[in-house]
Every structure is written in C-alpha cells, then in structure tokens.
Motif scaffolding. Sequence first.
Motif: not given
Length: 677
Positions: A594-595, A614-617, A638-639, A668-670
């Motif tokens: 997602a971004a 802003a990009m997440d996985i 991610i980046t 940030t890691a969750h």
Amino acid sequence: MENGITARRTVLAMALGLAPGLALQTPLAAAQSVEEITVRGHSIEDTVPQDLRNYGSRLEIITAEQLERQSFTDVSQALQMLVPGLHIAPKNGPFDYFDASLQGSRAQEILWLIDGVRITNRLYNGTSPLDTIPSHMIERIEVLKGGQGIFYGTQAVSGVINIVTKSFTRSSDSAVGVGAHSNGGGNINGYHRSSVGDHQFVAYASRDQARGYQPFSDADAQPSATQRRRGYEVNVLGLKYGWAINQDTRLSLQYQHGESELDFSRPFRNAETVNDRIEDIVTAKVDLNVGDNVSLYVKGYFHSWDTRYTRVHNELDDSGQMTGGLQVLNDGSYWGYDDYGLTAVAKFNDGNGLEYIAGLDHQSFSGEDDVWRIADQREKVNAAFLQLRTTEQLLENTSIAVGVRSNRPSNVQNSTVWNLSARHQLSDALYLTTNLGTSFRLPDAEQLFLNELYDADNNGIPDDGWFAVGNPDLKPEKSRNINVGIGGVFGDLQYELISFNRKITDYIDSYVPIVISGVTGESFVNSDDTVRVRGAELIAAMLLSEDWHGNVSFTHTRARLNNAGGQLTSIPDREAKLSLNYEPSGAAWGMTLAANYVGDINERQASTAGNYTAMDISGFYHFGAGDKHRLTLKLENITDEQYVTRVDRATRDTGGTYLYGNLGMHRTAHVGYTYQF
C-alpha cells in the motif's frame, strides 16, 4: 437491536497508467462490490449514513478487519491510507495532530464524530481531534462526502467522519491482543461482547505507548533541544449496555473514558512539552418503533475534554549556551471544554412512496484556555430539520431527498441551509448521483472569545506592543456545494467519477490588523473574499484474479481565494492512493502492498511540503483450532523516505528564526498477535 453488518467486499483496480507517480493504497475492503455495507437495527441514527448514500452521497467504509489485518495503530493512519479523496498528514506519527482535507476542504470543514457524538474541537475547530483514538476499539469508520449540514449541523461542509466503536452482538465474542514496534513501544488491547436475554453488553480497553521517533532532521535541531523524541501514552476504556425493553423499544447507554499523555515535539529549547489529557463521552438513547411506518429516537450526550499543558525549556545565557537551569513556561495550564446536547428524530413512511424525517437538536458548549487566553464562555445552538424522501414505491430506479435545517445559535447570527440529493440507476451497470445545497460553519471559541491582551498596567495598552482578540460579532461561514457523480460496472471493473465544486462566503479571515488605544494587534473578521474549490475524484476497483485484487483513487483539487493566486494552505493539488492485495484462495494468510502519493502543498510559512510517496507492506496469518490465533506483520515506510508533513517556525539558540519540516514516520517494523474466542 442487533447491529448486524453485512459487507460485500470491495475489489479494486491497479490502473497504473492512470497518472504518473500514482502511489499504492491499502484496500478499502477485500470484496466484490464497491461500498455495499448494510447496517440493520432499530435505530434511525445507525442507518443515516447508508440512507444518505442511497440518495446520492458518496460513502466510504473502513472495517475492523482492515484495521486489524494491516496493523494500524491509530485512526489517522488508517484514514491516511484507506480513504479516497481524504488527505491526512499526521504531524509527528500516531496520536498527534494532523492536517486534513476532504475533497479539497480546509480542516475546519470536516465534522468528526464518535458513535454520532461530535468530537470536533470546540475551542479550535481546525485542531484535529483524533490524537486519543486507537484503532483497536473500532467496529467501522464511516466517511460521508459532500455537504451534510441537514442532519449534522455546523462544520459538515465537505463531509462527516463517524468512528463507530465495538457494537452489540447476540452471541458472545471476545479477543485480546498485544503488539510491539521498533519505535520503542507497543500496545495491549481487548474486548468482550455478550448478551443475556434482552440485555446486551460490550466492554473494551486498550493501552498504547511509545518512546517515539525524532520528527525533525538533525540539521534542524538546536543544541538546546534535549528531548527530541515524540512519544505518547494512550489509555481507553469503553462500556456499553443495551436493553430491548420490548419488541419496539430499546434503551442504549454508553461510556468511554480516555487518559493520555502526548508529547509536543519542538527542535529548540525543549526539555519537556506534554499535553496531559482526560476525555469522557457519555450517551443515553431510546429507540422506538410505532407500528410499521413510524420510528423515532431520543439521544442525550455529554462530552468532556480536559487538558493540562506543561512546557519546560532549557535555560540559555546571553550567548545561547545552556546554563543547566530550566524555565517553566506552563505548569499544568488548563485548556478544555464541555459539550452536551439532546437530539430527537422521527421518521414516518406514508405508505404511498414518501418518507419524512424530522428532528430537533440542542447543543450547549463551554470552554476555556489558560494558555492562549480564552475566557470561560458558553454557547448554545438550537436547530430544527426536515427531510422528504422518495421510496421505490414511488420511483423504482430513482431516489430523491430534499431537506432544510434552521439553526439558532446564541452568540452569532441564525443560519438556514438546504440540500437536494439524488441517485438514478440508468441500468444494472450504470448510475448517476448528485448532492447539492448549502452548509455552514459557526466560528469557534478562539475566533469569538480570544483575549490575548497583556495589560499589566490596566491602561488598555498591551505591555509588549502586541495583542490578539476575538470578535463576538462574527457571522457563520456559508457555503454552496455540488457533487455530481457517474459510476458503474464494466466487466470486473467498478468505478465512480465525482466532480465537486464548493463556494464559501462570509469567510472568516484570521489575524487581520486591528487598532486598540493606538496599538495595532490582530483579530478576526468576515472577509469579502470567497473561497472557491473545484476538483474531481476517480475511484476504481478490479478483481485481477481469484487471488489478487486492488484499488486505485486519484483526486485533483484547485482551492483558491477569490478564484486566483496560489493553492490554499495544507490542501494538496493532487493525491493518489492504490493497493495491491494477495489472498490465496483457501489459505489462512494474505498480504497488502500500500502507498499514498501526495502532490504539492503550500504551507503556512510561505513554504512547501508534499511530493512524497509513503509505502507500507503488511501481512496476516491465522492459525490454530478455528483460526482463533492471528499474527500480523507490517513494515511502515518501506523505503525510509524522509518526507515533510508540515512546516513550522523555530528559534535559534543564538537568536533569529528559521523554518523546519515536521517529518512523517520513518521506517518502522510492527508485529502483533491476537487471540479471538
């Protein structure tokens, strides 16, 4: 009443060629039709958003499943990634203030609710109210677009965002969860829902805390800023009770209590700055059905929002070096408000194709601020509204609603608004919508009652040669709006294209020059200027295969003062959201990439922000007997892109000021675990 929710999930398109740099967004839902959620129950209030959707308003829904599977910490993060046409820029990560714009609006033109109770800050209605709302307690979030002043009153100029907490169920349902992330924090949460005969119960609680991250660059930090991380601690407890007195009558009681400590980060002189906040929301509601054609509800609420503000600076000598001493500027200074009201609404179906909705609404507000010097004042607003709707019995393929609301505030001029909306089904694969009318926004307490006069000599002249005062003669801002949409289905593609146009008059201009006793200060006036907002929003959905689905949205906005000059502050000229979701058929796991792409933004200090992605996985995995165990993982940003969400002004230790950027979340890691039983 059983608030059962039937959701047909949304499947959306990737459409990468739609626009250059189009970013990825988390899915609105993993399903097969755009925005089909039905809320069943006795209450008129519960079904208002879905009803308005059926009569031409665009409704977006975020579900609890989406929040859980994608490991969102707070509401603002979820809205940032999941809702097309809504721009959210959290200033310093979770549980902080944020800039917001819905279809090109200013922040103060969005009305915020929790379970139908307004939580919009009544002292400063441009201040975002979600810094104490975690994601774990939420059943769904409803986002209604377009002017909604008939049912919701002041500030519903561009739309309404209603956060619905855990709802009643007939059967028992419980869960406990824990989580952690790499910013030195985590959460613990849980809820329980059950029923005994005609009585239903809900209890939920959560605790979120973090050491936080440094939300500005090292280059922008002064040596005097010894506290550089922005942390938080948020605790929430909620209780609900429902009693089906008989088949047609239901009583509902609700209480929510929150206690939070929220750091306020600055890159200069900061030893400690914190808002210590206590918030309570109490509601009582009676729903009643009279025969098959008449239903009504009466609801009372009380909302208390109290904050103690502490600000401690490191002391500097004349050369800008720290002395080792501390300077206490605020020691638990109070700012807060109480807001209570009573609403009565009745719906009548005449059996010949028409429905009538009529209501009375009373709100009473009092607030004060010892930091920015707003004396304790009370404001009351009484309103009456009426809406007339067609039903399928009269028009099979067309739904039309027309309404009017008369508002009688105690401190400013009266205001009457109207609305006309419609939805026409041209065929099974094509429909048209429209929502047009007027809305209003009452001035807030700062604009009416601010009294920042430093006059120790009591001679009418401010001691430091500057002052700022409110204007009790302000009129409400008025707006005219029209949203027109076309949507439909083309094979596996579903889409809606919306054009929006808004004109705001009696615009409240902030901090205009005013002279008192020969000294020039600042105040507020209703300007002759006009705010004009024009734009378009495209939302599409596609099922790519049995296992892959995605969504895409793109919004372009032109927001100008007097239809000229540059874009209004904090409103992006373009924004795109896209997601790619993989859920193997029959498997117990899935993933989302997602971004959120944000275009250029003019900032308050004659500078710019925006132009970032802003990009997440994220991923989830269910395991154990009955899939009662769930593991979630997420990598945010991610980046590790360093992007600016807001520009502010700071003071150098050696003198002089400079601009600095508030930075969005770094990588940030969750990780989270939930057990449902």
